[in-house]
Design a protein around this motif. Sequence first.
Motif, PDB file in Angstrom:
ATOM      1  N   TRP A   1       4.236  15.455   9.222  1.00 42.63           N
ATOM      2  CA  TRP A   1       4.249  16.852   8.779  1.00 42.63           C
ATOM      3  C   TRP A   1       5.593  17.151   8.133  1.00 42.63           C
ATOM      4  O   TRP A   1       6.633  16.650   8.531  1.00 42.63           O
ATOM      5  CB  TRP A   1       4.054  17.786   9.984  1.00 42.63           C
ATOM      6  CG  TRP A   1       4.262  19.237   9.659  1.00 42.63           C
ATOM      7  CD1 TRP A   1       3.375  20.092   9.069  1.00 42.63           C
ATOM      8  CD2 TRP A   1       5.458  19.982   9.867  1.00 42.63           C
ATOM      9  NE1 TRP A   1       3.934  21.331   8.906  1.00 42.63           N
ATOM     10  CE2 TRP A   1       5.220  21.301   9.399  1.00 42.63           C
ATOM     11  CE3 TRP A   1       6.710  19.677  10.423  1.00 42.63           C
ATOM     12  CZ2 TRP A   1       6.187  22.305   9.444  1.00 42.63           C
ATOM     13  CZ3 TRP A   1       7.666  20.675  10.480  1.00 42.63           C
ATOM     14  CH2 TRP A   1       7.402  21.973   9.992  1.00 42.63           C
ATOM     15  N   GLY A   2       5.530  17.989   7.060  1.00 41.33           N
ATOM     16  CA  GLY A   2       6.758  18.360   6.371  1.00 41.33           C
ATOM     17  C   GLY A   2       6.816  17.694   5.026  1.00 41.33           C
ATOM     18  O   GLY A   2       6.106  18.091   4.083  1.00 41.33           O
ATOM     19  N   ILE A   3       7.624  16.672   4.919  1.00 42.04           N
ATOM     20  CA  ILE A   3       7.780  15.936   3.671  1.00 42.04           C
ATOM     21  C   ILE A   3       6.605  14.960   3.540  1.00 42.04           C
ATOM     22  O   ILE A   3       6.458  14.033   4.330  1.00 42.04           O
ATOM     23  CB  ILE A   3       9.118  15.167   3.660  1.00 42.04           C
ATOM     24  CG1 ILE A   3      10.268  16.143   3.912  1.00 42.04           C
ATOM     25  CG2 ILE A   3       9.300  14.434   2.347  1.00 42.04           C
ATOM     26  CD1 ILE A   3      11.614  15.474   4.101  1.00 42.04           C
TER      27      ILE A   3
ATOM     28  N   GLY B   1      -3.876  12.759   3.097  1.00 43.82           N
ATOM     29  CA  GLY B   1      -2.614  13.471   3.021  1.00 43.82           C
ATOM     30  C   GLY B   1      -2.349  14.069   1.673  1.00 43.82           C
ATOM     31  O   GLY B   1      -3.149  13.954   0.735  1.00 43.82           O
ATOM     32  N   ILE B   2      -1.188  14.731   1.583  1.00 42.11           N
ATOM     33  CA  ILE B   2      -0.727  15.357   0.356  1.00 42.11           C
ATOM     34  C   ILE B   2       0.613  14.713  -0.012  1.00 42.11           C
ATOM     35  O   ILE B   2       1.552  14.743   0.800  1.00 42.11           O
ATOM     36  CB  ILE B   2      -0.536  16.874   0.557  1.00 42.11           C
ATOM     37  CG1 ILE B   2      -1.850  17.521   0.996  1.00 42.11           C
ATOM     38  CG2 ILE B   2      -0.018  17.530  -0.714  1.00 42.11           C
ATOM     39  CD1 ILE B   2      -1.694  18.977   1.374  1.00 42.11           C
ATOM     40  N   PRO B   3       0.744  14.099  -1.186  1.00 41.83           N
ATOM     41  CA  PRO B   3      -0.223  14.071  -2.282  1.00 41.83           C
ATOM     42  C   PRO B   3      -1.140  12.851  -2.284  1.00 41.83           C
ATOM     43  O   PRO B   3      -1.975  12.735  -3.167  1.00 41.83           O
ATOM     44  CB  PRO B   3       0.690  14.051  -3.505  1.00 41.83           C
ATOM     45  CG  PRO B   3       1.873  13.241  -3.047  1.00 41.83           C
ATOM     46  CD  PRO B   3       2.049  13.554  -1.595  1.00 41.83           C
ATOM     47  N   HIS B   4      -0.947  11.905  -1.361  1.00 41.03           N
ATOM     48  CA  HIS B   4      -1.670  10.640  -1.443  1.00 41.03           C
ATOM     49  C   HIS B   4      -2.675  10.499  -0.311  1.00 41.03           C
ATOM     50  O   HIS B   4      -2.336  10.657   0.865  1.00 41.03           O
ATOM     51  CB  HIS B   4      -0.691   9.454  -1.395  1.00 41.03           C
ATOM     52  CG  HIS B   4       0.252   9.406  -2.556  1.00 41.03           C
ATOM     53  ND1 HIS B   4      -0.182   9.413  -3.856  1.00 41.03           N
ATOM     54  CD2 HIS B   4       1.606   9.358  -2.607  1.00 41.03           C
ATOM     55  CE1 HIS B   4       0.865   9.367  -4.676  1.00 41.03           C
ATOM     56  NE2 HIS B   4       1.963   9.339  -3.927  1.00 41.03           N
ATOM     57  N   SER B   5      -3.914  10.174  -0.666  1.00 41.39           N
ATOM     58  CA  SER B   5      -4.946   9.758   0.285  1.00 41.39           C
ATOM     59  C   SER B   5      -5.503   8.423  -0.208  1.00 41.39           C
ATOM     60  O   SER B   5      -5.737   8.254  -1.406  1.00 41.39           O
ATOM     61  CB  SER B   5      -6.069  10.793   0.367  1.00 41.39           C
ATOM     62  OG  SER B   5      -5.594  12.009   0.902  1.00 41.39           O
ATOM     63  N   PHE B   6      -5.693   7.489   0.701  1.00 41.07           N
ATOM     64  CA  PHE B   6      -6.136   6.163   0.276  1.00 41.07           C
ATOM     65  C   PHE B   6      -6.797   5.424   1.429  1.00 41.07           C
ATOM     66  O   PHE B   6      -6.693   5.817   2.603  1.00 41.07           O
ATOM     67  CB  PHE B   6      -4.968   5.340  -0.263  1.00 41.07           C
ATOM     68  CG  PHE B   6      -3.919   5.020   0.764  1.00 41.07           C
ATOM     69  CD1 PHE B   6      -4.033   3.904   1.590  1.00 41.07           C
ATOM     70  CD2 PHE B   6      -2.803   5.835   0.924  1.00 41.07           C
ATOM     71  CE1 PHE B   6      -3.074   3.614   2.543  1.00 41.07           C
ATOM     72  CE2 PHE B   6      -1.833   5.551   1.863  1.00 41.07           C
ATOM     73  CZ  PHE B   6      -1.978   4.433   2.680  1.00 41.07           C
TER      74      PHE B   6
ATOM     75  N   GLY C   1      -7.306   4.960  -3.832  1.00 44.32           N
ATOM     76  CA  GLY C   1      -7.059   6.338  -3.436  1.00 44.32           C
ATOM     77  C   GLY C   1      -6.970   7.253  -4.631  1.00 44.32           C
ATOM     78  O   GLY C   1      -7.388   6.905  -5.749  1.00 44.32           O
ATOM     79  N   PHE C   2      -6.394   8.453  -4.438  1.00 43.71           N
ATOM     80  CA  PHE C   2      -6.274   9.434  -5.504  1.00 43.71           C
ATOM     81  C   PHE C   2      -5.368   8.942  -6.626  1.00 43.71           C
ATOM     82  O   PHE C   2      -5.464   9.402  -7.758  1.00 43.71           O
ATOM     83  CB  PHE C   2      -5.737  10.755  -4.943  1.00 43.71           C
ATOM     84  CG  PHE C   2      -6.707  11.446  -4.010  1.00 43.71           C
ATOM     85  CD1 PHE C   2      -8.044  11.081  -3.988  1.00 43.71           C
ATOM     86  CD2 PHE C   2      -6.274  12.458  -3.164  1.00 43.71           C
ATOM     87  CE1 PHE C   2      -8.937  11.707  -3.127  1.00 43.71           C
ATOM     88  CE2 PHE C   2      -7.155  13.094  -2.305  1.00 43.71           C
ATOM     89  CZ  PHE C   2      -8.501  12.708  -2.288  1.00 43.71           C
TER      90      PHE C   2
END
Length: 526
Positions: free
Chosen positions: A241-243, A267-272, A296-297
């Motif tokens: 959480w956070g960065i 997650g944000i920005p990466h999901s894989f 992923g994205f």
Amino acid sequence: MRGQCSGHVVLTHRDPELKSQAERLFNLVHQAYEVLSDPQTRAIYDIYGRRGLEMEGWEVVERKRTPAEIREEFERLQREREERRLQQRTNPKGTISVGIDATDLFDRYDEEYEDVSGSSFPQIEINKMHISQSIEAPLTATDTAILSGNLSTQNGNGGGSINFALRRVTSAKGWGELEFGAGDLQGPLFGLKIFRNLTPKCFVTTNCALQFSSRGIRPGLTTVLARHLDKNTMGYLQWRWGIQSAMNTSIVRDTKTSHFTVALQLGIPHSFMMVSYQHKFQDEDQTRVKGSLKAGFFGTIVEYGAERKISRHSILGATVSVGVPQGVSLKIKLNRASQTYFFPVHLTDQLLPSAVFYATVGPLVMYFAMHRLIIKPYLRAQKERELEKQRESTASDILQKKQEAEAAVRLMQESVRRIIEAEEARMGLIVVNAWYGKFVNDNSRKNEKVKVIDVTVPLQCLVKDSKLILTESSKAGLPGFYDPCVGEEKSLKVLYQFRGVLHQVMSADNEALRIPKQSHRIDADG
């Protein structure tokens, strides 16, 4: 005998103080007896005293060493102990990464730059670099200070940071760590890391951080929960959480021959989702081949590669990465002890078959060329130097064993003559010729004379009732034998006659041998 003596001491002195002194005296005498009764330990004690006996490593040293050889061995063990102690105390780790942009090899703008001077040659540039180093300094039995730093540069812009951490082992189940850092691009950093074993099969790690910058305070929290699913499998749950907030779960299975990982991240920005497999070959070079798929994205990446041990402390690896939209890259990594050298080479932004081909074949050709022309000759020369040093240190001992073996052979002559007469009478086992040592090939008679010795008489002397049986141990210790090539692989080659038919066999030094055997028979037609 020792028990009776100890009991006698206890019964003689009824005064507790005298009894205690007598027991200490008995233990000292007992230790002295053990030292003096063993020729090697006595030689060590005569040269270095009790300090030499306390040195670790004597149990693996060959016995029957001369005082000079023992002194040299002690100095070697002392150097190794100091190196291990320094390594354990500081635990230095370092990484050097050099990013190379080689896209001009495959993605050229010939029409636009055809008039530019020197444009006929591809431009290969270093576009980024990263250097990091860390050391540890134990303060007490439970406290350790850690100092680390890093420098990075990319496309002409760079920065660095330095971190100091203090780790304390709070109990057998966990530890905590405080971290302070600062850099020229980021402001001060304060962090806290906690590790705790929840059960014998489960542990948790929590890392809290506060990053100060011109934009304000950026907090971060990372928690990892891990559990042993079975003997070779671990499961991980991670929440960040956070960065770059994300949740990640992964399963890792590591066995003697393979390493398998499957992971899923949201997650944000990466999901894989990622799957990787590594096969470990059971060879002396510790060869490993690996492959992975990550989607992923950000796109899809396929990686494959291999790594191999090239020296005692060095491992060389290469990985080809093919992705959309990342393109094609070649990653070369060299691990030298606790130092890592990493060279990512970006070849093209597009999926070009030529780039994939050269990224795959190029490192293989370069490795085999380097292995044959540089690595193999270097290791061979190093081994020769070590063998030569070993031969020099054992020259006097080998000369003595050679003289003892020759004297034993002379004493065996009469017995061997009687054994041969008895075996000839019954058409039994007669050793025609026997050689012991290192064999280069059947035609290298000149080399064999230097590397092998004639053991026909000692072997014939061991024949009993038309049988010869040798156990699984080095044959250099047999009567009439000695080691003609210290430190090298040796074999025993025997040409013998049984029931009037010639037989031949070659046996490794530590291999058991039993003759006669039908499989040793020499084909008369050949």
